[in-house]
Each structure stands twice: as structure tokens, then as C-alpha cells.
Design a protein around this motif. Structure first.
Motif, PDB file in Angstrom:
ATOM      1  N   ALA A   1     -13.854   0.325   7.905  1.00 29.43           N
ATOM      2  CA  ALA A   1     -12.508   1.322   8.177  1.00 29.43           C
ATOM      3  C   ALA A   1     -11.180   0.722   9.526  1.00 29.43           C
ATOM      4  O   ALA A   1     -12.360   0.188  10.341  1.00 29.43           O
ATOM      5  N   LEU A   2     -10.784   0.998   9.952  1.00 27.49           N
ATOM      6  CA  LEU A   2      -9.379   0.544  11.025  1.00 27.49           C
ATOM      7  C   LEU A   2      -9.673   1.531  11.530  1.00 27.49           C
ATOM      8  O   LEU A   2      -9.091   2.509  11.380  1.00 27.49           O
ATOM      9  N   ALA A   3      -9.304   1.636  13.083  1.00 28.92           N
ATOM     10  CA  ALA A   3      -9.359   2.952  14.189  1.00 28.92           C
ATOM     11  C   ALA A   3      -8.592   2.826  14.535  1.00 28.92           C
ATOM     12  O   ALA A   3      -7.918   1.615  14.992  1.00 28.92           O
ATOM     13  N   SER A   4      -7.271   3.516  15.003  1.00 32.39           N
ATOM     14  CA  SER A   4      -5.783   3.577  15.144  1.00 32.39           C
ATOM     15  C   SER A   4      -6.438   4.636  16.148  1.00 32.39           C
ATOM     16  O   SER A   4      -7.654   6.224  16.129  1.00 32.39           O
ATOM     17  N   ILE A   5      -5.099   4.217  17.463  1.00 28.84           N
ATOM     18  CA  ILE A   5      -4.815   6.173  18.456  1.00 28.84           C
ATOM     19  C   ILE A   5      -3.482   6.192  18.277  1.00 28.84           C
ATOM     20  O   ILE A   5      -2.518   5.327  17.782  1.00 28.84           O
ATOM     21  N   TRP A   6      -3.236   7.556  18.353  1.00 24.32           N
ATOM     22  CA  TRP A   6      -2.281   7.876  18.364  1.00 24.32           C
ATOM     23  C   TRP A   6      -1.462   9.213  19.999  1.00 24.32           C
ATOM     24  O   TRP A   6      -2.848   9.285  20.060  1.00 24.32           O
ATOM     25  N   ILE A   7      -0.863   8.329  20.030  1.00 27.59           N
ATOM     26  CA  ILE A   7      -0.432   9.243  21.519  1.00 27.59           C
ATOM     27  C   ILE A   7       0.719   9.899  21.469  1.00 27.59           C
ATOM     28  O   ILE A   7       1.902   9.009  21.145  1.00 27.59           O
ATOM     29  N   GLY A   8       1.052  10.881  21.863  1.00 26.97           N
ATOM     30  CA  GLY A   8       2.269  11.496  22.644  1.00 26.97           C
ATOM     31  C   GLY A   8       2.896  12.452  22.638  1.00 26.97           C
ATOM     32  O   GLY A   8       1.023  13.326  23.301  1.00 26.97           O
ATOM     33  N   ASN A   9       3.337  12.942  22.613  1.00 27.05           N
ATOM     34  CA  ASN A   9       3.721  14.308  23.073  1.00 27.05           C
ATOM     35  C   ASN A   9       4.328  15.959  21.910  1.00 27.05           C
ATOM     36  O   ASN A   9       3.400  15.546  21.228  1.00 27.05           O
ATOM     37  N   ARG A  10       4.653  16.655  22.233  1.00 28.72           N
ATOM     38  CA  ARG A  10       5.243  17.623  21.065  1.00 28.72           C
ATOM     39  C   ARG A  10       6.480  17.225  20.217  1.00 28.72           C
ATOM     40  O   ARG A  10       6.966  16.884  20.441  1.00 28.72           O
ATOM     41  N   THR A  11       5.142  16.387  19.333  1.00 25.09           N
ATOM     42  CA  THR A  11       6.225  15.566  18.228  1.00 25.09           C
ATOM     43  C   THR A  11       6.037  15.826  16.824  1.00 25.09           C
ATOM     44  O   THR A  11       5.271  16.817  16.555  1.00 25.09           O
ATOM     45  N   ARG A  12       6.720  15.323  15.880  1.00 24.19           N
ATOM     46  CA  ARG A  12       6.837  16.053  13.852  1.00 24.19           C
ATOM     47  C   ARG A  12       6.867  14.722  13.738  1.00 24.19           C
ATOM     48  O   ARG A  12       7.216  14.189  13.492  1.00 24.19           O
ATOM     49  N   ILE A  13       5.754  14.218  12.738  1.00 20.25           N
ATOM     50  CA  ILE A  13       6.050  13.906  11.555  1.00 20.25           C
ATOM     51  C   ILE A  13       6.238  13.703  10.314  1.00 20.25           C
ATOM     52  O   ILE A  13       5.892  14.524   9.113  1.00 20.25           O
ATOM     53  N   ALA A  14       7.037  13.788   9.464  1.00 24.14           N
ATOM     54  CA  ALA A  14       7.747  14.160   8.057  1.00 24.14           C
ATOM     55  C   ALA A  14       6.749  13.445   7.445  1.00 24.14           C
ATOM     56  O   ALA A  14       6.392  13.060   7.142  1.00 24.14           O
ATOM     57  N   ALA A  15       6.366  14.819   6.181  1.00 29.21           N
ATOM     58  CA  ALA A  15       5.506  14.534   5.465  1.00 29.21           C
ATOM     59  C   ALA A  15       5.419  13.544   4.370  1.00 29.21           C
ATOM     60  O   ALA A  15       6.640  13.052   4.221  1.00 29.21           O
ATOM     61  N   HIS A  16       4.900  12.759   4.189  1.00 29.13           N
ATOM     62  CA  HIS A  16       4.322  11.090   3.720  1.00 29.13           C
ATOM     63  C   HIS A  16       2.984  10.253   2.874  1.00 29.13           C
ATOM     64  O   HIS A  16       2.427  11.616   3.518  1.00 29.13           O
ATOM     65  N   GLN A  17       3.326   9.783   2.349  1.00 29.01           N
ATOM     66  CA  GLN A  17       2.047   9.656   1.888  1.00 29.01           C
ATOM     67  C   GLN A  17       1.649   8.381   2.942  1.00 29.01           C
ATOM     68  O   GLN A  17       1.620   7.443   2.885  1.00 29.01           O
ATOM     69  N   ASP A  18      -0.297   8.054   2.298  1.00 29.88           N
ATOM     70  CA  ASP A  18      -0.749   6.033   2.541  1.00 29.88           C
ATOM     71  C   ASP A  18      -1.590   6.263   1.544  1.00 29.88           C
ATOM     72  O   ASP A  18      -2.744   6.865   0.778  1.00 29.88           O
ATOM     73  N   VAL A  19      -1.727   5.205   1.179  1.00 34.76           N
ATOM     74  CA  VAL A  19      -2.867   4.565  -0.133  1.00 34.76           C
ATOM     75  C   VAL A  19      -3.694   4.723   0.730  1.00 34.76           C
ATOM     76  O   VAL A  19      -5.114   5.283  -0.389  1.00 34.76           O
ATOM     77  N   PRO A  20      -4.968   4.550   1.880  1.00 34.94           N
ATOM     78  CA  PRO A  20      -5.676   4.060   2.196  1.00 34.94           C
ATOM     79  C   PRO A  20      -6.251   6.051   2.234  1.00 34.94           C
ATOM     80  O   PRO A  20      -5.681   6.805   2.551  1.00 34.94           O
ATOM     81  N   ASP A  21      -7.384   6.825   1.793  1.00 34.98           N
ATOM     82  CA  ASP A  21      -8.102   7.055   2.938  1.00 34.98           C
ATOM     83  C   ASP A  21      -8.183   7.810   4.870  1.00 34.98           C
ATOM     84  O   ASP A  21      -8.541   6.813   5.297  1.00 34.98           O
ATOM     85  N   ASN A  22      -8.064   8.800   5.182  1.00 33.99           N
ATOM     86  CA  ASN A  22      -7.682   9.325   6.000  1.00 33.99           C
ATOM     87  C   ASN A  22      -8.616   9.696   6.853  1.00 33.99           C
ATOM     88  O   ASN A  22      -8.795  10.658   6.667  1.00 33.99           O
ATOM     89  N   LEU A  23      -8.891   9.781   7.815  1.00 35.34           N
ATOM     90  CA  LEU A  23     -10.025  10.856   8.956  1.00 35.34           C
ATOM     91  C   LEU A  23      -9.810  11.063  10.000  1.00 35.34           C
ATOM     92  O   LEU A  23      -9.629  10.052  10.759  1.00 35.34           O
TER      93      LEU A  23
END
Length: 338
Positions: free
Chosen positions: A143-165
Motif C-alpha cells: 500500500a502507498l500511504a499518502s497525506i492530504w492537508i487543507g482547509n474547507r475544500t471540495r474535490i469533484a467526483a472522480h475514480q481511482d484504479v486502486p482500492d482506497n482506505l
């Protein structure tokens, strides 16, 4: 418009139980409190300042700058295209992570701050040591572990090939999911010009224009939604559409991506782009013929597909491995570069 149903919730008792559940998981699920024991979660629950300080203390002294996505207050946190889809409503800057954290702290009490977002940053590269006390045992998955940081944001609906936890460390998230089959009803934008690498829905989920996007109402009949707090996690299976909305002035998400296939298989998106270039605009009769060819060799492929060929002579019609995939990739590159 139909209100979406909640994402199913699953109770996980411990690391061993998580592994067993993931091995058979095929549908989305919320796992409440999965990472509530993480020190990073507890620091963020104490205060935004403590949460930022906890993350910041792991920044590698010589780490490269992170890519910060920044938009004006007027976009309301929605990172998107400009009016005619010729560009985007945000800019990207390369800055040290501590600058991002200090800027978020500066605007934490602001009612209309600029939208700030650091997405998909590899933890082991930028925050070595963070995973010593804030991690999930997902072996044997690579598994690739990533971090996501921000304030009040909206990321539009999209798909990813990997499974995601995806695990909420700080703040709150609203996650809206759609099955892969809702593709026709989500009004997806360009495949080859995207805000962050994945094609996105053009629908504004906070103010859907049903006159322009009438089938979105049908998509919402199949939607599943959950609001996640610190310590909660959501499992998003491969290719499920997901819209992610951060609801607090300071939000941190840690996610794990993995594929259930060997790395040499590459991404099916490459095949899609080649098919757009070589198959989509054929005369109808030829396109129908190639549809049958793809069904025979790809979608309906099985032992019978090449049973009439001696096993040693089947080549790409036989089982693939890393070596054969490399040979096939080299042949494709040679053809494409003619």
C-alpha cells in the motif's frame, strides 16, 4: 432530488480483523474509530494548532517542497475548471510544508479564506517517522500511504484504479460515493485535461444544475454518503466514484492505496486512451467488429480462447508475467513511435 442513503458501517475489532475483512471487501464501508488511537488524531482533537504542530514536527529537513493548490475565496473551496473549461480556477505553488501549515493556521478563524489544499503527498518522503505511531498493518498489500492537508475544500467526483482506505486525522469530511456504473449520469469532463490527473464530474454537488445535467438526479438515487470525524475511515473500492468535501478550517486525511493486480499490468486508462485514438471513430460496422474482438480476447477471455494453440506458442494469449509484459510494452512503444 432523492437524498442519498448512508454508506454501510462495519465494526472492526482489531488489525487482524481488518485484514480479514479487506480480503473479501467489495463494497464501500465506513469504519468508525478505526484510527482513533493514533497520536496524530488525538493532537488534532486537542486543537488545530496542536494538530498542525504534530504533523509539522515530522517534516524531513531536506524534503522537497510540496505542491500546494490555492484558489481565491470566491470559488468556495471547489477546485474546478474556469468558465469555458480552457483552464482552471486555481493555481499551484511549490512551497515547504511548514509554510502551508503556517498559512492554514493564519486563516483558521477566517470565514472566507483562500482555498488551500495539499493532495496525495507520500508520507515516507515528506514526513519520515510519522508512520511509526500512525499507521495501519496492511501487509501483504504493497500500500502507498499518502497525506492530504487543507482547509474547507471540495474535490469533484472522480475514480481511482486502486482500492482506497481513507482515514480522517483532523477535521471532518463528507464523502459521497457512486457505483462505477453511474458513469453516464455523472457528466464526466475531459479525459486528457483534468485538474489533478483524473477525469471529474462537471456537476456542482452543492448546487446541481438539473436543467443542464438532468441525469444527475438518477445518479443520486444510487449515491451513498457519510460524514466522517477524526479517527473514522472509509473504504472506497476500485473505480467507485467519490466526491470528497472537507468541512473544517483544518483537515488532514491519510489514505492507503493498493491494487489487487501485479504492478506490471499498468493502468487500464492507457488502454482506454489508445482505444479512443484507434477504435472509437471507426465506421460503425468496423467498430462493432472490434467490439467482438475485444470481448473475445479481453472481456470474455478464458482457457478456451487459446486452447487450440500449443501452450508453448500462445505468447500474449497465455498467462502474462513481468517479463512478457515488458516485451509487449516494448512492442507497443515501437509501434506507437513509428
Amino acid at each position: 432530488m432523492t437524498q442519498p442513503e448512508p454508506i454501510e458501517e462495519v465494526a472492526i475489532g482489531g488489525p487482524g480483523e481488518l485484514d480479514a475483512w479487506l480480503r473479501s471487501a467489495e463494497r464501500p464501508a465506513v469504519l468508525r474509530g478505526l484510527v482513533a488511537h493514533w497520536p496524530a488524531v488525538k493532537a488534532a482533537q486537542a486543537s488545530d494548532r496542536e494538530g498542525m504542530a504534530y504533523v509539522g514536527r515530522f517534516e524531513a529537513p531536506r524534503a522537497p517542497p510540496v505542491v500546494a493548490t490555492v484558489g481565491p475565496p470566491e470559488i468556495g473551496g471547489r477546485f474546478f475548471y474556469n468558465e469555458d473549461l480552457s483552464g482552471f480556477n486555481f493555481r499551484q505553488e511549490q512551497v515547504p510544508l511548514n509554510i502551508v501549515l503556517n498559512t492554514l493556521l493564519k486563516y483558521v478563524e477566517d470565514e472566507a479564506p483562500p482555498a488551500i489544499y495539499v493532495g496525495s503527498t507520500t508520507i515516507d518522503t515528506w514526513l519520515p517517522g510519522f508512520r511509526a505511531d500512525n499507521d495501519l498493518p496492511l501487509a501483504p498489500r504493497e500500500a502507498l500511504a499518502s497525506i492530504w492537508i487543507g482547509n474547507r475544500t471540495r474535490i469533484a467526483a472522480h475514480q481511482d484504479v486502486p482500492d482506497n482506505l481513507a482515514c480522517v486525522v483532523a477535521g471532518r469530511r463528507r464523502v459521497t460515493l457512486f457505483p462505477p456504473g453511474q458513469l453516464p449520469n455523472l457528466y464526466i469532463g475531459p479525459l486528457d485535461f483534468t485538474p489533478a490527473g483524473q477525469a471529474i464530474s462537471l456537476v456542482d454537488f452543492n448546487a446541481p444544475d438539473l436543467a443542464r445535467f438532468p441525469r444527475f438526479a438518477e445518479a443520486m438515487r444510487h449515491a451513498r454518503v457519510a460524514e466522517l470525524g477524526p479517527g473514522d475511515a472509509v473504504f472506497i473500492p476500485s473505480m467507485w466514484w467519490h466526491h470528497m468535501e472537507a468541512l473544517a478550517p483544518f483537515n488532514v486525511l491519510v489514505n492507503y492505496w493498493w491494487r489487487q493486480t501485479p504492478a506490471w499490468m499498468d493502468t487500464p486508462m492507457n488502454a482506454l486512451m489508445l482505444a479512443v485514438m484507434t477504435v472509437r471513430d471507426l465506421p460503425p460496422a468496423q467498430r462493432a467488429t472490434w467490439q467482438q474482438v475485444f470481448e473475445h480476447y479481453v472481456f470474455d477471455a478464458g482457457e478456451a480462447t487459446a486452447a487450440h494453440i500449443p501452450e508453448a506458442a500462445r505468447r500474449v494469449l497465455g498467462p502474462l508475467d513481468d517479463t512478457r509484459a515488458r516485451e509487449l510494452r516494448a512492442r507497443l512503444l515501437q509501434r506507437l513511435n513509428r
